[in-house]
Design a protein around this motif. Structure first.
Motif, PDB file in Angstrom:
ATOM      1  N   GLU A   7      55.885  22.910 159.673  1.00  0.00           N
ATOM      2  CA  GLU A   7      55.292  23.283 158.382  1.00  0.00           C
ATOM      3  C   GLU A   7      56.345  23.900 157.464  1.00  0.00           C
ATOM      4  OE1 GLU A   7      52.461  22.290 157.328  1.00  0.00           O
ATOM      5  OE2 GLU A   7      51.753  21.540 159.253  1.00  0.00           O
ATOM      6  N   GLU A   8      57.246  24.694 158.028  1.00  0.00           N
ATOM      7  CA  GLU A   8      58.341  25.271 157.236  1.00  0.00           C
ATOM      8  C   GLU A   8      59.247  24.173 156.694  1.00  0.00           C
ATOM      9  OE1 GLU A   8      60.401  28.272 159.490  1.00  0.00           O
ATOM     10  OE2 GLU A   8      58.537  29.336 159.916  1.00  0.00           O
ATOM     11  N   LEU A   9      59.508  23.161 157.517  1.00  0.00           N
ATOM     12  CA  LEU A   9      60.330  22.038 157.078  1.00  0.00           C
ATOM     13  C   LEU A   9      59.637  21.284 155.943  1.00  0.00           C
ATOM     14  CD1 LEU A   9      62.970  20.495 157.590  1.00  0.00           C
ATOM     15  CD2 LEU A   9      61.696  19.061 159.197  1.00  0.00           C
ATOM     16  N   VAL A  10      58.333  21.089 156.049  1.00  0.00           N
ATOM     17  CA  VAL A  10      57.573  20.434 154.981  1.00  0.00           C
ATOM     18  C   VAL A  10      57.740  21.221 153.685  1.00  0.00           C
ATOM     19  CG1 VAL A  10      55.244  19.848 154.172  1.00  0.00           C
ATOM     20  CG2 VAL A  10      55.906  19.330 156.521  1.00  0.00           C
ATOM     21  N   GLU A  11      57.639  22.540 153.769  1.00  0.00           N
ATOM     22  CA  GLU A  11      57.818  23.379 152.582  1.00  0.00           C
ATOM     23  C   GLU A  11      59.216  23.225 152.004  1.00  0.00           C
ATOM     24  OE1 GLU A  11      56.716  27.437 153.385  1.00  0.00           O
ATOM     25  OE2 GLU A  11      54.715  26.853 154.069  1.00  0.00           O
ATOM     26  N   ASP A  12      60.232  23.180 152.865  1.00  0.00           N
ATOM     27  CA  ASP A  12      61.606  22.988 152.388  1.00  0.00           C
ATOM     28  C   ASP A  12      61.735  21.651 151.665  1.00  0.00           C
ATOM     29  OD1 ASP A  12      62.326  25.412 153.488  1.00  0.00           O
ATOM     30  OD2 ASP A  12      63.274  24.534 155.270  1.00  0.00           O
ATOM     31  N   PHE A  13      61.120  20.620 152.215  1.00  0.00           N
ATOM     32  CA  PHE A  13      61.178  19.293 151.609  1.00  0.00           C
ATOM     33  C   PHE A  13      60.512  19.274 150.238  1.00  0.00           C
ATOM     34  CE2 PHE A  13      63.148  17.571 155.161  1.00  0.00           C
ATOM     35  CZ  PHE A  13      63.306  16.205 155.044  1.00  0.00           C
ATOM     36  N   GLU A  14      59.447  20.060 150.067  1.00  0.00           N
ATOM     37  CA  GLU A  14      58.728  20.085 148.792  1.00  0.00           C
ATOM     38  C   GLU A  14      59.609  20.593 147.650  1.00  0.00           C
ATOM     39  OE1 GLU A  14      55.239  22.367 149.661  1.00  0.00           O
ATOM     40  OE2 GLU A  14      54.240  20.664 150.628  1.00  0.00           O
ATOM     41  N   PHE A  15      60.618  21.399 147.974  1.00  0.00           N
ATOM     42  CA  PHE A  15      61.512  21.919 146.950  1.00  0.00           C
ATOM     43  C   PHE A  15      62.621  20.940 146.584  1.00  0.00           C
ATOM     44  CE2 PHE A  15      59.789  25.959 148.572  1.00  0.00           C
ATOM     45  CZ  PHE A  15      59.386  26.508 147.375  1.00  0.00           C
ATOM     46  N   LEU A  16      62.773  19.881 147.360  1.00  0.00           N
ATOM     47  CA  LEU A  16      63.832  18.910 147.118  1.00  0.00           C
ATOM     48  C   LEU A  16      63.241  17.671 146.449  1.00  0.00           C
ATOM     49  CD1 LEU A  16      65.609  19.210 150.585  1.00  0.00           C
ATOM     50  CD2 LEU A  16      66.249  20.346 148.449  1.00  0.00           C
ATOM     51  N   ASP A  17      63.677  17.410 145.223  1.00  0.00           N
ATOM     52  CA  ASP A  17      63.148  16.274 144.476  1.00  0.00           C
ATOM     53  C   ASP A  17      63.832  14.971 144.845  1.00  0.00           C
ATOM     54  OD1 ASP A  17      61.406  17.905 143.025  1.00  0.00           O
ATOM     55  OD2 ASP A  17      62.974  18.387 141.571  1.00  0.00           O
ATOM     56  N   ASP A  18      65.088  15.055 145.166  1.00  0.00           N
ATOM     57  CA  ASP A  18      65.900  13.866 145.400  1.00  0.00           C
ATOM     58  C   ASP A  18      65.908  13.494 146.880  1.00  0.00           C
ATOM     59  OD1 ASP A  18      67.825  11.868 144.626  1.00  0.00           O
ATOM     60  OD2 ASP A  18      69.364  13.144 145.533  1.00  0.00           O
ATOM     61  N   TRP A  19      65.702  12.204 147.177  1.00  0.00           N
ATOM     62  CA  TRP A  19      65.687  11.776 148.571  1.00  0.00           C
ATOM     63  C   TRP A  19      67.026  12.047 149.242  1.00  0.00           C
ATOM     64  CZ3 TRP A  19      63.497  11.648 152.827  1.00  0.00           C
ATOM     65  CH2 TRP A  19      64.072  10.996 153.909  1.00  0.00           C
ATOM     66  N   GLU A  20      68.145  11.911 148.520  1.00  0.00           N
ATOM     67  CA  GLU A  20      69.456  12.167 149.132  1.00  0.00           C
ATOM     68  C   GLU A  20      69.563  13.609 149.619  1.00  0.00           C
ATOM     69  OE1 GLU A  20      72.828  10.799 146.950  1.00  0.00           O
ATOM     70  OE2 GLU A  20      71.858   8.891 146.488  1.00  0.00           O
ATOM     71  N   ASP A  21      68.976  14.545 148.867  1.00  0.00           N
ATOM     72  CA  ASP A  21      68.969  15.946 149.307  1.00  0.00           C
ATOM     73  C   ASP A  21      68.128  16.105 150.573  1.00  0.00           C
ATOM     74  OD1 ASP A  21      70.580  16.746 147.197  1.00  0.00           O
ATOM     75  OD2 ASP A  21      68.866  17.265 145.916  1.00  0.00           O
ATOM     76  N   LEU A 107      56.901  14.213 154.897  1.00  0.00           N
ATOM     77  CA  LEU A 107      58.310  14.425 154.559  1.00  0.00           C
ATOM     78  C   LEU A 107      58.870  13.263 153.753  1.00  0.00           C
ATOM     79  CD1 LEU A 107      59.609  15.692 158.020  1.00  0.00           C
ATOM     80  CD2 LEU A 107      58.902  17.081 156.059  1.00  0.00           C
ATOM     81  N   GLY A 108      58.104  12.192 153.631  1.00  0.00           N
ATOM     82  CA  GLY A 108      58.589  11.010 152.931  1.00  0.00           C
ATOM     83  C   GLY A 108      59.486  10.141 153.780  1.00  0.00           C
ATOM     84  N   LEU A 109      59.530  10.413 155.073  1.00  0.00           N
ATOM     85  CA  LEU A 109      60.452   9.670 155.933  1.00  0.00           C
ATOM     86  C   LEU A 109      60.036   8.214 156.121  1.00  0.00           C
ATOM     87  CD1 LEU A 109      61.307  12.299 158.682  1.00  0.00           C
ATOM     88  CD2 LEU A 109      62.715  11.546 156.778  1.00  0.00           C
ATOM     89  N   ASN A 110      58.750   7.945 156.120  1.00  0.00           N
ATOM     90  CA  ASN A 110      58.294   6.573 156.355  1.00  0.00           C
ATOM     91  C   ASN A 110      58.810   5.618 155.288  1.00  0.00           C
ATOM     92  OD1 ASN A 110      56.896   7.671 158.480  1.00  0.00           O
ATOM     93  ND2 ASN A 110      54.903   7.547 157.512  1.00  0.00           N
ATOM     94  N   ASP A 111      58.999   6.125 154.073  1.00  0.00           N
ATOM     95  CA  ASP A 111      59.409   5.273 152.969  1.00  0.00           C
ATOM     96  C   ASP A 111      60.917   5.109 152.841  1.00  0.00           C
ATOM     97  OD1 ASP A 111      56.725   5.086 152.266  1.00  0.00           O
ATOM     98  OD2 ASP A 111      56.844   6.855 150.964  1.00  0.00           O
ATOM     99  N   HIS A 112      61.674   5.939 153.517  1.00  0.00           N
ATOM    100  CA  HIS A 112      63.118   5.956 153.276  1.00  0.00           C
ATOM    101  C   HIS A 112      63.983   5.633 154.489  1.00  0.00           C
ATOM    102  CE1 HIS A 112      62.724   7.328 149.177  1.00  0.00           C
ATOM    103  NE2 HIS A 112      61.762   8.132 149.604  1.00  0.00           N
ATOM    104  N   LEU A 113      63.372   5.282 155.599  1.00  0.00           N
ATOM    105  CA  LEU A 113      64.158   4.901 156.773  1.00  0.00           C
ATOM    106  C   LEU A 113      64.222   3.383 156.861  1.00  0.00           C
ATOM    107  CD1 LEU A 113      62.779   7.344 159.499  1.00  0.00           C
ATOM    108  CD2 LEU A 113      64.929   7.518 158.253  1.00  0.00           C
ATOM    109  N   SER A 114      65.350   2.886 157.313  1.00  0.00           N
ATOM    110  CA  SER A 114      65.475   1.442 157.521  1.00  0.00           C
ATOM    111  C   SER A 114      64.499   1.018 158.615  1.00  0.00           C
ATOM    112  CB  SER A 114      66.900   1.091 157.938  1.00  0.00           C
ATOM    113  OG  SER A 114      67.161   1.593 159.245  1.00  0.00           O
ATOM    114  N   ALA A 115      64.264  -0.277 158.708  1.00  0.00           N
ATOM    115  CA  ALA A 115      63.360  -0.803 159.742  1.00  0.00           C
ATOM    116  C   ALA A 115      63.854  -0.418 161.130  1.00  0.00           C
ATOM    117  CB  ALA A 115      63.223  -2.310 159.610  1.00  0.00           C
TER     118      ALA A 115
END
Length: 136
Positions: A7-21, A107-115
């Protein structure tokens, strides 16, 4: 159902707008993990289905999930760290009930990882869930 560390990691991710970050944060999480003991890098701990070399040493203790792991790829090491935040410390019955795909989507990981990376992540999740189910 996810652990507080996740849950803390989810919160950290919410502050990052850019996928590269976000990608960098995942890699940093992996770098922060202790390396897996070389003696544990054996065929029994190797995860098949991953494009990179991946080892997971899953050791449920007293009905609670614990595991450590390592990969030769930085992003996969980070994914192991994310999975540790999701699963470690959870009751084995919770481990099999956690919808890892939905949690990773937060976390948005499903959309940004290669197959290939997605397949490897799925293989790691299956290993963890399988050990939990067999240990119940």
């Amino acid at each position: 159902m996810a652990q507080a560390a996740f849950e803390e990691l989810v919160e950290d991710f919410e502050f990052l707008d850019d996928w590269e970050d976000r990608y960098r944060l995942v890699i940093e999480e992996g770098k922060a993990m202790a390396p897996l003991d070389a003696a544990l890098k054996v065929p029994a701990t190797k995860v098949e289905g991953c494009a990179s070399q991946v080892w997971l040493h899953v050791t449920p203790e007293d009905g609670v999930m614990q595991f450590e792991g390592e990969s030769d790829a930085m992003i996969v090491n980070g994914l192991i760290a994310v999975l540790r935040k999701l699963y470690c410390g959870a009751a084995l019955s919770e481990v099999v009930a956690i919808d890892a795909r939905a949690e990773m989507a937060r976390l948005g990981l499903n959309d940004h990882l290669s197959a290939q990376r997605s397949n490897g992540l799925r293989a790691m999740i299956e290993r963890i869930r399988d050990v939990a189910a067999k240990s119940l």
